[in-house]
Design a protein around this motif. Structure first.
Motif, PDB file in Angstrom:
ATOM      1  N   VAL A 169      34.042  41.846  43.742  1.00 63.15           N
ATOM      2  CA  VAL A 169      32.897  41.710  42.627  1.00 63.15           C
ATOM      3  C   VAL A 169      33.243  42.453  41.501  1.00 63.15           C
ATOM      4  O   VAL A 169      32.962  41.906  40.224  1.00 63.15           O
ATOM      5  CB  VAL A 169      31.718  42.521  43.544  1.00 63.15           C
ATOM      6  N   ASN A 170      34.042  43.444  41.661  1.00 64.24           N
ATOM      7  CA  ASN A 170      34.595  44.337  40.170  1.00 64.24           C
ATOM      8  C   ASN A 170      35.283  43.355  39.396  1.00 64.24           C
ATOM      9  O   ASN A 170      35.498  43.189  38.141  1.00 64.24           O
ATOM     10  CB  ASN A 170      35.132  45.397  40.355  1.00 64.24           C
TER      11      ASN A 170
ATOM     12  N   ALA B 219      29.308  48.497  43.083  1.00 63.23           N
ATOM     13  CA  ALA B 219      29.094  47.181  44.123  1.00 63.23           C
ATOM     14  C   ALA B 219      29.217  47.623  45.715  1.00 63.23           C
ATOM     15  O   ALA B 219      28.390  46.892  46.486  1.00 63.23           O
ATOM     16  CB  ALA B 219      30.454  46.435  43.852  1.00 63.23           C
TER      17      ALA B 219
ATOM     18  N   SER C  13      25.512  52.517  31.675  1.00 61.67           N
ATOM     19  CA  SER C  13      25.782  51.120  31.157  1.00 61.67           C
ATOM     20  C   SER C  13      25.181  51.074  30.023  1.00 61.67           C
ATOM     21  O   SER C  13      25.647  50.213  29.012  1.00 61.67           O
ATOM     22  CB  SER C  13      25.513  49.952  32.391  1.00 61.67           C
TER      23      SER C  13
ATOM     24  N   LEU D 180      35.276  39.963  39.536  1.00 59.95           N
ATOM     25  CA  LEU D 180      34.659  39.151  38.656  1.00 59.95           C
ATOM     26  C   LEU D 180      33.520  39.447  37.739  1.00 59.95           C
ATOM     27  O   LEU D 180      33.312  38.673  36.523  1.00 59.95           O
ATOM     28  CB  LEU D 180      33.605  38.176  40.027  1.00 59.95           C
ATOM     29  N   LEU D 181      33.168  40.485  37.928  1.00 59.75           N
ATOM     30  CA  LEU D 181      32.082  41.250  36.753  1.00 59.75           C
ATOM     31  C   LEU D 181      32.670  42.917  36.445  1.00 59.75           C
ATOM     32  O   LEU D 181      32.328  43.810  37.081  1.00 59.75           O
ATOM     33  CB  LEU D 181      30.693  41.395  37.578  1.00 59.75           C
ATOM     34  N   PRO D 182      33.665  42.776  35.679  1.00 60.88           N
ATOM     35  CA  PRO D 182      34.142  44.158  35.461  1.00 60.88           C
ATOM     36  C   PRO D 182      33.216  45.077  35.067  1.00 60.88           C
ATOM     37  O   PRO D 182      33.405  46.697  35.087  1.00 60.88           O
ATOM     38  CB  PRO D 182      35.188  43.689  34.234  1.00 60.88           C
ATOM     39  N   ALA D 183      31.978  44.638  34.497  1.00 60.55           N
ATOM     40  CA  ALA D 183      30.962  45.949  34.263  1.00 60.55           C
ATOM     41  C   ALA D 183      30.195  46.419  35.446  1.00 60.55           C
ATOM     42  O   ALA D 183      29.798  47.600  35.098  1.00 60.55           O
ATOM     43  CB  ALA D 183      29.906  45.203  33.433  1.00 60.55           C
ATOM     44  N   VAL D 184      30.673  45.884  36.548  1.00 58.50           N
ATOM     45  CA  VAL D 184      30.270  46.447  37.742  1.00 58.50           C
ATOM     46  C   VAL D 184      31.209  47.144  38.461  1.00 58.50           C
ATOM     47  O   VAL D 184      32.136  46.637  38.993  1.00 58.50           O
ATOM     48  CB  VAL D 184      29.445  45.507  38.704  1.00 58.50           C
TER      49      VAL D 184
END
Length: 338
Positions: free
Chosen positions: A33-34, A45, A168, A36-40
């Protein structure tokens, strides 16, 4: 020793395997997940994935021993490895005024957030975990403090969600404020490092002002992390004074994993850790925290979170405003012409 006692250790290890295997799968999924979505962050996650697994009815009893082991033992090992990131010489290089600013910001944020949480009617453990996460280093600090308090998993998940949400928001808000404040790069780095919650969020915030701001922000942030040890030790002392004999005796003054954390700081500061080890140790630390938070998430009843959700969000907003304004005030005092 009787024959019946011989296989007990193996049986105990086997009971852990199902939960540990699932935790490892959760780590892999959270890392994906990280990616694919570095902001998460992987930690956030992992909490979400663990909570989804539990609340979709996919947590059989066979998983519980291994998940409990991950949420406690692996967590504490992660705290020990966290010390490898810190060298005392880097902290001292900031100068006494900046170090005092960091200490004051942590002290005011921690005490203020705890007080606000209690005034909002939130539980003692949730207020304490949120105060620790917002004042020190986000999800890792929340998990580390829970290693001492042993609070409800719902409180851990709520505190982690708060530091993720408001940290964030800081990634966007602080650079926008910098457009009006026009702090020098180092000043913005101090502000980012002293106020943003997660290390990754600090990096994302400070890099908008260049490499000088980023370098300063990371060291300031790690200086906050150093304060995790005395904070946890202080809570441990208070718990020791109030623990009753029915709880199995008094907890140690300094928990073993905090002593291990300080030992790793000492090794790093003395140059006893080869530079080639630092990145693998950082990776191992992240994986351990991710596994622990996945296991904590797997113990959460999401429906229970709705009881404190609104008040917890208010606490997160107030705490973020508090840490940002205290840190900014110190930066303006320290910055010539600020």
């Amino acid at each position: 020793m009787t024959p019946s006692t011989v296989p007990a250790p193996a049986t105990g290890v086997r009971s852990l395997l199902p939960g540990l295997v699932v935790s490892a799968a959760g780590v892999a999924a959270a890392t994906g997940v990280n990616a694919l979505l570095p902001a998460v962050s992987p930690l956030m996650a992992a909490v979400v994935l663990g909570a989804l697994m539990a609340n979709l009815g996919a947590r059989p009893a066979a998983l519980r021993p291994g998940l409990s082991f991950a949420s406690r033992r692996l967590l504490r090992l992660g705290v020990v490895l966290l010390g490898a990131q810190l060298a005392v010489r880097d902290v001292l290089a900031l100068g006494l005024p900046v170090v005092l600013l960091v200490v004051a910001t942590v002290a005011v944020t921690f005490s203020g957030t705890w007080w606000l949480g209690r005034r909002l009617g939130l539980g003692r453990d949730l207020s304490l975990l949120t105060a620790t996460g917002f004042s020190i280093c986000g999800a890792a600090a929340v998990a580390a403090m829970n290693g001492v308090t042993d609070g409800d998993e719902e409180d851990v998940v709520t505190a982690v969600a708060l530091v993720t949400l408001f940290g964030s928001l800081c990634i966007v808000a602080l650079p926008l404020a910098q457009g009006f404040l026009r702090l020098p790069a180092e000043g913005f780095g101090v502000w980012s490092g002293a106020s943003v919650h997660e290390v990754a969020q600090v990096v994302a915030t400070a890099q908008t002002a260049g490499t000088a701001a980023l370098a300063t922000a990371v060291v300031v942030k790690l200086t906050r992390v150093v304060l995790l040890a005395p904070l946890i030790a202080g809570v441990g002392v208070l718990r020791r004074r109030t623990a009753g004999p029915q709880a199995g005796g008094k907890p140690p003054v300094v928990p073993l994993f905090v002593a291990g954390f300080l030992g790793m700081v000492a090794l790093r500061s003395l140059g006893a850790l080869p530079a080639a080890w630092l990145e693998p140790l950082r990776t191992a630390e992240t994986l351990l925290f991710t596994a622990a938070l996945f296991a904590m998430g797997a113990a959460v009843d999401l429906r229970a979170l709705t009881r404190t959700g609104r008040r917890a969000v208010v606490l997160g907003a107030l705490s973020t405003a508090l840490v940002s304004l205290v840190a900014l005030g110190g930066v303006l005092v320290l910055t010539p012409g600020g």
